[in-house]
Design an enzyme around this catalytic site. Structure first.
Site, PDB file in Angstrom:
ATOM      1  N   CYS A  50      50.720  64.832  52.541  1.00 34.49           N
ATOM      2  CA  CYS A  50      49.335  64.881  52.032  1.00 34.49           C
ATOM      3  C   CYS A  50      48.402  65.703  52.921  1.00 34.49           C
ATOM      4  O   CYS A  50      47.616  66.515  52.434  1.00 34.49           O
ATOM      5  CB  CYS A  50      48.800  63.465  51.875  1.00 34.49           C
ATOM      6  SG  CYS A  50      49.275  62.355  53.210  1.00 34.49           S
TER       7      CYS A  50
ATOM      8  N   GLU B 282      54.214  62.777  61.788  1.00 31.93           N
ATOM      9  CA  GLU B 282      53.114  63.290  60.959  1.00 31.93           C
ATOM     10  C   GLU B 282      52.611  64.622  61.537  1.00 31.93           C
ATOM     11  O   GLU B 282      52.301  65.548  60.795  1.00 31.93           O
ATOM     12  CB  GLU B 282      51.993  62.244  60.913  1.00 31.93           C
ATOM     13  CG  GLU B 282      50.882  62.532  59.922  1.00 31.93           C
ATOM     14  CD  GLU B 282      51.267  62.253  58.468  1.00 31.93           C
ATOM     15  OE1 GLU B 282      52.426  61.912  58.196  1.00 31.93           O
ATOM     16  OE2 GLU B 282      50.384  62.412  57.603  1.00 31.93           O
TER      17      GLU B 282
ATOM     18  N   GLY C  19      47.330  56.308  52.887  1.00 29.13           N
ATOM     19  CA  GLY C  19      48.496  57.055  53.369  1.00 29.13           C
ATOM     20  C   GLY C  19      49.562  56.137  53.942  1.00 29.13           C
ATOM     21  O   GLY C  19      50.735  56.485  54.007  1.00 29.13           O
TER      22      GLY C  19
ATOM     23  N   GLN D 111      42.907  60.052  58.849  1.00 32.29           N
ATOM     24  CA  GLN D 111      43.676  59.740  57.643  1.00 32.29           C
ATOM     25  C   GLN D 111      43.399  58.342  57.113  1.00 32.29           C
ATOM     26  O   GLN D 111      43.304  57.374  57.869  1.00 32.29           O
ATOM     27  CB  GLN D 111      45.176  59.938  57.924  1.00 32.29           C
ATOM     28  CG  GLN D 111      45.478  61.392  58.260  1.00 32.29           C
ATOM     29  CD  GLN D 111      46.945  61.699  58.485  1.00 32.29           C
ATOM     30  OE1 GLN D 111      47.257  62.457  59.394  1.00 32.29           O
ATOM     31  NE2 GLN D 111      47.840  61.153  57.695  1.00 32.29           N
TER      32      GLN D 111
ATOM     33  N   ARG E 290      44.678  57.490  62.124  1.00 30.11           N
ATOM     34  CA  ARG E 290      44.326  56.639  60.974  1.00 30.11           C
ATOM     35  C   ARG E 290      42.910  56.120  61.164  1.00 30.11           C
ATOM     36  O   ARG E 290      42.582  55.633  62.251  1.00 30.11           O
ATOM     37  CB  ARG E 290      45.318  55.471  60.906  1.00 30.11           C
ATOM     38  CG  ARG E 290      45.155  54.605  59.657  1.00 30.11           C
ATOM     39  CD  ARG E 290      45.757  55.213  58.423  1.00 30.11           C
ATOM     40  NE  ARG E 290      47.203  55.350  58.526  1.00 30.11           N
ATOM     41  CZ  ARG E 290      47.907  56.251  57.823  1.00 30.11           C
ATOM     42  NH1 ARG E 290      47.324  57.063  56.974  1.00 30.11           N
ATOM     43  NH2 ARG E 290      49.211  56.327  57.970  1.00 30.11           N
TER      44      ARG E 290
ATOM     45  N   HIS F  25      41.856  61.828  53.043  1.00 31.27           N
ATOM     46  CA  HIS F  25      42.178  62.306  54.383  1.00 31.27           C
ATOM     47  C   HIS F  25      41.186  63.409  54.761  1.00 31.27           C
ATOM     48  O   HIS F  25      40.897  64.304  53.958  1.00 31.27           O
ATOM     49  CB  HIS F  25      43.591  62.902  54.417  1.00 31.27           C
ATOM     50  CG  HIS F  25      44.694  61.876  54.411  1.00 31.27           C
ATOM     51  ND1 HIS F  25      44.472  60.520  54.357  1.00 31.27           N
ATOM     52  CD2 HIS F  25      46.050  62.032  54.477  1.00 31.27           C
ATOM     53  CE1 HIS F  25      45.648  59.880  54.387  1.00 31.27           C
ATOM     54  NE2 HIS F  25      46.615  60.775  54.448  1.00 31.27           N
TER      55      HIS F  25
HETATM   56  N1  HSE Z   1      52.090  60.331  55.814  1.00 36.87           N
HETATM   57  C1  HSE Z   1      50.791  60.255  55.225  1.00 36.87           C
HETATM   58  C2  HSE Z   1      49.940  59.236  55.915  1.00 36.87           C
HETATM   59  C3  HSE Z   1      50.822  59.917  53.780  1.00 36.87           C
HETATM   60  O1  HSE Z   1      50.485  58.379  56.629  1.00 36.87           O
HETATM   61  O2  HSE Z   1      48.725  59.256  55.767  1.00 36.87           O
HETATM   62  C4  HSE Z   1      51.739  60.602  52.863  1.00 36.87           C
HETATM   63  O3  HSE Z   1      51.954  61.976  52.962  1.00 36.87           O
END
Ligand code: HSE
Length: 367
Positions: free
Chosen positions: A133, A239, A164, A160, A265, A272
């Site tokens: 994403c 990520e 997600g 994010q 996060r 995001h």
């Molecule tokens: N890996 C992403 C996240 C979500 O943890 O925000 C999906 O692509």
């Protein structure tokens, strides 16, 4: 004859957004939809006359012209190799990351790499996989700069959303907020309470063992978590690794263009955001850069770099639930005229997940 299109994982978060978008765009009128589930076969499908089929039945899967899976990586790992071994020659469109970097698989983001998708189709490739994403949202926001050969490297510092991490995490974030609100209500009720008393009440709520945190493993509300996914070595998370690996595959860069940063996060629900530092190959004036960004695709929205527009238009709240990818706070950085700063926000479930899959299906139907 209409193509028989199987949709797997249609009740999950990405799957439900996909079905909602397919309804809105009239996609179901163009296909013979088949809904498949790993646990609820036999039940009433959300659409059409057929019951829900078993997503674990190779026999059912082999009858499909196109499979669209939002079921997750474990399902793909379990079923995809077996399906291909059985001679399945249909298209496999997948939201999971399992196959993204596989040779012969194309990461789909058609406003950015339609040419690559068309050439994969012409070469008989059958696996088309939605990107991470954050990567998809970054490219939707700045691919015009890449395509003009202007990018030397990108640093993306992400913010994010809970979505997600999964639906349970979205719920947990709301539970945490409710818990904190409840534990601090008496202090909050007193308008004369000191800052330190407010802070103490909040800190006590965060430290309380009863605060729900089974999913995130820590409080996200009133907090942030600068670690997403597994460690992959050299101090990076998976990520962060995807940012480089997937963006280069999507764009077909040779040589590769470095993308790196820290993925974090935050307590947003489904958008995001990313703070970008872009090292340009040459000193391009800001108005030209704005022109390039404005023209790169139909969904990007350039937000003026001033307070009111930024607060109103460049936030998870403003973008959530829409296909708009907002980019703003554009400025040349103090490090020199080759350094561009920008901030971008996109819906993680739409362009970040479901929309590229839906559009890939459309590309197949139009062939
Ligand atoms: N890996 C992403 C996240 C979500 O943890 O925000 C999906 O692509």
């Amino acid at each position: 004859m209409k193509k028989r299109v199987g949709i797997i994982g249609f009740r999950g978060m990405v799957g439900s957004v996909l079905v909602e978008r397919m309804r809105a765009e009239g996609d179901f009128e163009l296909i013979e939809p088949v809904f498949l589930s790993t646990s609820q076969s036999g039940g009433q499908a959300p659409l059409g006359n057929e019951p829900i089929r078993s997503a674990l039945s190779l026999e059912e899967l082999l009858k499909l012209d196109v499979i669209v899976s939002c079921q997750g990586g474990d399902y793909t790992t379990q079923m995809h190799p077996e399906l291909r071994k059985q001679g399945y020659s249909g298209y496999f469109i997948d939201a999971a990351s399992t196959l993204r970097m596989a040779e012969g698989a194309t990461i789909i983001l058609d406003p950015v790499n339609r040419a690559q998708i068309d050439s994969a189709l012409a070469n008989g490739h059958k696996d088309f996989i939605g990107g991470n994403c954050t990567v998809s949202l970054m490219l939707m926001a700045i691919h015009g700069l890449y395509q003009r050969g202007l990018v030397e490297w990108v640093s993306s510092m992400t913010y994010q959303a809970a979505s997600g991490a999964g639906a349970k995490n979205m719920r947990e974030l709301l539970l945490q907020l409710g818990f904190i609100a409840e534990r601090t209500s008496s202090v909050v009720a007193n308008a004369a309470e000191s800052a330190l008393a407010l802070d103490r009440a909040a800190a006590n709520a965060l430290a309380d063992a009863a605060l729900p945190q089974a999913e995130f493993g820590a409080p996200l509300a009133l907090n942030l978590l600068p670690w997403i996914d597994k460690a992959v070595g050299e101090g990076a998370t998976r990520e962060e690794w995807k940012g480089h690996a997937e963006s280069n595959k999507i764009l077909g860069n040779d040589p590769e263009i470095p993308v790196d940063g820290i993925c974090v996060r935050v307590g947003a629900m489904r958008c995001h955001s990313q703070g970008l530092t872009i090292k340009l190959k040459r000193d391009v004036p800001l108005d030209q850069i704005e022109g390039i960004l404005r023209e790169q695709n139909a969904w990007v929205k350039l937000v003026e770099n001033e307070r009111q527009a930024t607060l109103a238009e460049l936030s998870p709240k403003a973008v959530s639930g829409s296909l708009t990818v907002a980019i703003g706070r554009l400025k040349k950085l103090r490090m020199g005229p080759h350094y561009l700063g920008a901030f971008t926000v996109g819906d993680q479930l739409l362009w970040g997940a479901a929309e590229p899959l839906r559009r890939m299906l459309r590309i197949l139907l139009e062939r």
